[in-house]
Structures are given as C-alpha cells and as structure tokens.
Design a protein around this motif. Sequence first.
Motif, mmCIF file in Angstrom:
data_model
loop_
_atom_site.group_PDB
_atom_site.id
_atom_site.type_symbol
_atom_site.label_atom_id
_atom_site.label_comp_id
_atom_site.label_asym_id
_atom_site.label_seq_id
_atom_site.Cartn_x
_atom_site.Cartn_y
_atom_site.Cartn_z
ATOM 1 N N ILE A 11 36.623 39.379 43.157
ATOM 2 C CA ILE A 11 37.202 38.036 42.995
ATOM 3 C C ILE A 11 38.636 38.218 42.537
ATOM 4 O O ILE A 11 38.897 38.963 41.582
ATOM 5 C CB ILE A 11 36.449 37.213 41.932
ATOM 6 C CG1 ILE A 11 35.015 36.908 42.381
ATOM 7 C CG2 ILE A 11 37.192 35.907 41.645
ATOM 8 C CD1 ILE A 11 34.205 36.137 41.332
ATOM 9 N N ALA A 72 31.932 32.089 40.492
ATOM 10 C CA ALA A 72 31.084 33.285 40.356
ATOM 11 C C ALA A 72 29.851 33.166 41.249
ATOM 12 O O ALA A 72 29.452 34.146 41.908
ATOM 13 C CB ALA A 72 30.674 33.469 38.896
ATOM 14 N N ILE A 82 29.052 40.691 42.079
ATOM 15 C CA ILE A 82 30.476 40.809 41.715
ATOM 16 C C ILE A 82 30.683 42.192 41.092
ATOM 17 O O ILE A 82 30.022 42.538 40.103
ATOM 18 C CB ILE A 82 30.906 39.729 40.693
ATOM 19 C CG1 ILE A 82 30.641 38.314 41.235
ATOM 20 C CG2 ILE A 82 32.395 39.894 40.343
ATOM 21 C CD1 ILE A 82 30.805 37.207 40.185
ATOM 22 N N LEU A 85 36.495 41.786 38.983
ATOM 23 C CA LEU A 85 37.177 40.504 38.751
ATOM 24 C C LEU A 85 38.637 40.786 38.432
ATOM 25 O O LEU A 85 38.933 41.468 37.439
ATOM 26 C CB LEU A 85 36.538 39.754 37.573
ATOM 27 C CG LEU A 85 37.356 38.562 37.035
ATOM 28 C CD1 LEU A 85 37.470 37.449 38.073
ATOM 29 C CD2 LEU A 85 36.737 38.035 35.727
ATOM 30 N N SER A 119 36.822 32.907 33.145
ATOM 31 C CA SER A 119 36.545 33.686 34.362
ATOM 32 C C SER A 119 35.632 34.864 34.030
ATOM 33 O O SER A 119 34.667 35.145 34.752
ATOM 34 C CB SER A 119 37.851 34.201 34.975
ATOM 35 O OG SER A 119 38.712 33.137 35.305
ATOM 36 N N CYS A 123 31.621 35.433 35.214
ATOM 37 C CA CYS A 123 31.281 36.565 36.102
ATOM 38 C C CYS A 123 30.417 37.611 35.411
ATOM 39 O O CYS A 123 29.936 38.551 36.070
ATOM 40 C CB CYS A 123 32.562 37.232 36.619
ATOM 41 S SG CYS A 123 33.534 36.172 37.706
ATOM 42 N N GLU A 126 26.836 38.851 36.702
ATOM 43 C CA GLU A 126 26.883 39.633 37.945
ATOM 44 C C GLU A 126 27.570 40.978 37.727
ATOM 45 O O GLU A 126 27.159 41.993 38.303
ATOM 46 C CB GLU A 126 27.590 38.846 39.054
ATOM 47 C CG GLU A 126 26.828 37.621 39.535
ATOM 48 C CD GLU A 126 25.479 37.970 40.184
ATOM 49 O OE1 GLU A 126 25.356 39.069 40.742
ATOM 50 O OE2 GLU A 126 24.562 37.132 40.113
#
Length: 254
Positions: A11, A72, A82, A85, A119, A123, A126
């Motif tokens: 991401i 997410a 994920i 990030l 953020s 996330c 994951e």
Amino acid sequence: MLTSISGRSVIVTGASKGIGKGIARVFADQGAKVLVVARTLADAEIAAAEMGSGASAFSADVGDWDQCQAMAAAAAERHGGIDILCANAGVYPQTNIDEMDPSEWDLVLGTNLKGNFLSVKACLAELKKSDQGRVILTSSITGPVTGFPGWSHYGASKSGQLGFMRTACIELAKHGITMNAVLPGNVVTEGLEGLGDDYLRTMAASIPLKKLGVVEDIGFAALFLASREANYITGQTIIVDGGQILPESLEALE
Ligand code: NAP
C-alpha cells in the motif's frame, strides 16, 4: 542486487502524485502488487493505470479511521494480504504562526502524523500475517533536522512521525515487522512546484549536489528498506537530500 519483492502486497498512501507515485512506480516495476491510494480517485486511477496491471487505485483520506480500515480491507481482498505499508501521504501549506488558523495546524498534524498512526493501525492485522512485514514512513529533513519559516506545523508533524516510529517499531518487532523512515530533502513534485520558481532555484543552489531530488530517489530508498536485505534494520532513518543538511555556511558551498 536485492532479493525480489515480486508478488508482495504494497500500500502506498498519497500515491497519485509526487513522491508517493514515485515509490509506487518503483515497487510496481519490481512486480509488486500496489494499492495506489489518494483522496481523489480519478487521479489515483490515472497513476495506477500508468503502472500496469499490478497496480490498482483506492480512494481514502488517511486522516479518517473508517477510510483507513477500508483501505486495508481493499488491499487484503485484492492482493491477499498486506506485506508493505508506505505511509507517505502528507500536506505542507506554508503559513507563519501569526497568520496560521488553528484549523490549519489540525489539518497538517491530522494528515501527516495522525494519518501515520491510523494507516499503521488499520494495516496491522494483515502485516502481522506477513513473513516480512514492513512499514516505511515518508518523513522529511524539515522538522527532524532543519527548519523553514511557515512550516512550524509541518516540522512538528514530521518530527512527530519519528517519535511515533521509535515506540511503534518496538511494538511491531515482536511480530517480525520492521518500521523505518525516509527523510527526503527537496524533491521535485507537483506539491513542491506549487511553491514557485524562486523557491526551487534558491533551494537547488543550497544543495551540495546542486540539484533537487527526483521521486525515484525516495522510491529506491523505500525499496531497500522493504527488501529482505534490510531485515535487521528497524526504527531508523535514511536522509535522501543531496547533502542539503551538511553545509555550515554559504562559503562551504563555494
Ligand atoms: P504532493 O505532490 O502534494 O502529493 C501529495 C499526495 O498525497 C497526492 O497523491 C495527494 O492526493 C495525497 N494526499 C494528500 N492528503 C491526503 C490525505 N489526507 N489522504 C490520502 N492522500 C492524501 O506531495 P509530495 O511533495 O509528493 O509529498 C509527499 C510526502 O513527502 C509528504 O509526506 C511530504 O511531507 C513528504 N516530503 C516531500 C518533500 C518534497 O520535496 N516534495 C520533501 C520532504 C518530505 P489527494 O490530494 O487526491 O489526496
């Protein structure tokens, strides 16, 4: 040569333009699956389309908890999880303290600093499942190292990101996740160009390498921090600034 990150789920926030777009492009070129995030979906879609079939767009404001959770969830659904990030989204309106409306302070801190927290938090579940979880923050030299009139809120937010990182990376370490920050100097982006030609010219003259950075300069630093080879690095900063913070005086640049 770094171990391939092909197939990894990445991401990148603030990826429709500027540094975020450069980071996303570097990862997409390496075969990663990239979620290109910005508030303006149309811009994110244009940027993702330029990066090929491995990239797709998502609209989210990193200052909004519900939207970070949706971001997410979209990465997990589209890319199976994920792994990386890149919390890059940031704003930098330039206003001196005596003219600054308190709401502008909240906007800058809410996007640049709280946006990092939201953020990462969104996330985290994951990232914990990944065998090589990575968080890479885009901070700045402004705040952690230098100052510039009009950017008291911005400098506070960029220094705050490092304070957040130094505790968060300890919490994340028990899950095998690393967290580091890239500190760009002055990099040519849509946002920076908005500061005007005089700013760009005088800034380039103050840099030992005599030029502003390009977005890929930051992308490659992020790629290294995301690599297997950076496995044992956490809570650290990499300054990417052409030597800008080094001169003690104008004479040092002659
Ligand atoms: P930019 O060209 O203005 O691009 C900013 C990007 O962030 C756009 O994609 C924008 O899209 C997105 N964005 C802004 N607010 C957002 C929000 N609340 N939620 C999600 N996305 C958001 O900026 P830049 O110059 O590339 O800067 C990117 C990062 O690098 C920032 O964190 C900045 O502090 C840092 N940095 C830049 C420089 C430099 O010289 N350029 C130097 C040091 C550090 P939308 O508006 O559609 O959301």
